[in-house]
Write an enzyme that holds these catalytic residues in place. Structure first.
Site, PDB file in Angstrom:
ATOM      1  N   THR A  42       0.859  -1.180   0.000  1.00  0.00           N
ATOM      2  CA  THR A  42       0.000   0.000   0.000  1.00  0.00           C
ATOM      3  C   THR A  42       0.903   1.239   0.000  1.00  0.00           C
ATOM      4  OG1 THR A  42      -0.163   0.016   2.416  1.00  0.00           O
ATOM      5  CG2 THR A  42      -1.874  -1.186   1.217  1.00  0.00           C
ATOM      6  N   VAL A  44       0.959   4.366   1.505  1.00  0.00           N
ATOM      7  CA  VAL A  44       1.435   5.030   2.719  1.00  0.00           C
ATOM      8  C   VAL A  44       2.436   4.130   3.437  1.00  0.00           C
ATOM      9  CG1 VAL A  44       0.784   6.078   4.928  1.00  0.00           C
ATOM     10  CG2 VAL A  44      -0.676   6.394   2.924  1.00  0.00           C
ATOM     11  N   CYS A  45       2.158   2.824   3.469  1.00  0.00           N
ATOM     12  CA  CYS A  45       3.090   1.885   4.111  1.00  0.00           C
ATOM     13  C   CYS A  45       4.420   1.865   3.355  1.00  0.00           C
ATOM     14  CB  CYS A  45       2.478   0.492   4.173  1.00  0.00           C
ATOM     15  SG  CYS A  45       1.016   0.411   5.240  1.00  0.00           S
ATOM     16  N   ARG A  46       4.356   1.900   2.034  1.00  0.00           N
ATOM     17  CA  ARG A  46       5.580   1.958   1.233  1.00  0.00           C
ATOM     18  C   ARG A  46       6.384   3.205   1.587  1.00  0.00           C
ATOM     19  NH1 ARG A  46       3.685   3.056  -3.817  1.00  0.00           N
ATOM     20  NH2 ARG A  46       3.963   5.224  -3.288  1.00  0.00           N
ATOM     21  N   MET A  49       8.047   2.894   5.050  1.00  0.00           N
ATOM     22  CA  MET A  49       9.217   2.019   5.082  1.00  0.00           C
ATOM     23  C   MET A  49      10.382   2.612   4.296  1.00  0.00           C
ATOM     24  SD  MET A  49       8.380  -0.362   7.146  1.00  0.00           S
ATOM     25  CE  MET A  49       7.414   0.877   8.000  1.00  0.00           C
TER      26      MET A  49
END
Length: 153
Positions: A42, A44-46, A49
């Protein structure tokens, strides 16, 4: 969320995206940033990280190891790490029992089957130095995270 500064987190044993078993004991003498993200693959998660990866040297300078954690299985984490170009950051899988570590921390969202988006900075004894929960669509401010890490180095 019920986590507070000074509280100790429960012990954990999770596999990273390279299938290495990770525990807090592995990082004696260092602080650890547990950076929970709801799901791999996803945007935002990318971004969350990749911000940790891009600032990995700042974490090292401040005696801190950042770890990305979600409920995704190890093979998915491995493919995702390759896809988004992670070279240093370890991605841990809280897949089975599904969300067990996040549940112990009180940040598992049972009805969605994911953890919340939460950053938890702990020392090598598992004592919480800082914790912040974010709305699921909110990207954590990496400058704020780095300031907290520097202040607790």
């Amino acid at each position: 969320m019920k986590l507070t500064k000074g509280e100790k987190i429960p012990e954990f044993k999770l596999s990273d995206h390279q299938e290495e078993e990770i525990t807090l004991e592995k990082f004696k003498g260092k602080n650890v940033l547990l950076s929970f993200h709801p799901l791999a693959w996803t945007s935002v998660c990318r971004n969350q990280m990749q911000a940790l990866e891009e600032n990995y040297d700042q974490f090292e300078k401040n005696n801190t190891v950042p770890l990305g954690i979600s409920v995704d299985p190890v093979p998915s984490k491995r493919a995702w790490a390759e896809d988004i170009g992670l070279e240093n950051l370890r991605l841990l899988s809280d897949f089975w029992p599904h969300g067990e570590f996040a549940s112990k921390l009180g940040i598992f969202i049972r009805e969605k089957g994911i953890s919340g988006r939460v950053n938890i900075l702990v020392n090598d004894q598992g004592e919480i130095l800082w914790v912040k929960e974010y709305d699921i669509p909110e990207l954590p401010d990496i400058d704020e995270v780095l300031k907290v890490v520097s202040d607790n180095a």
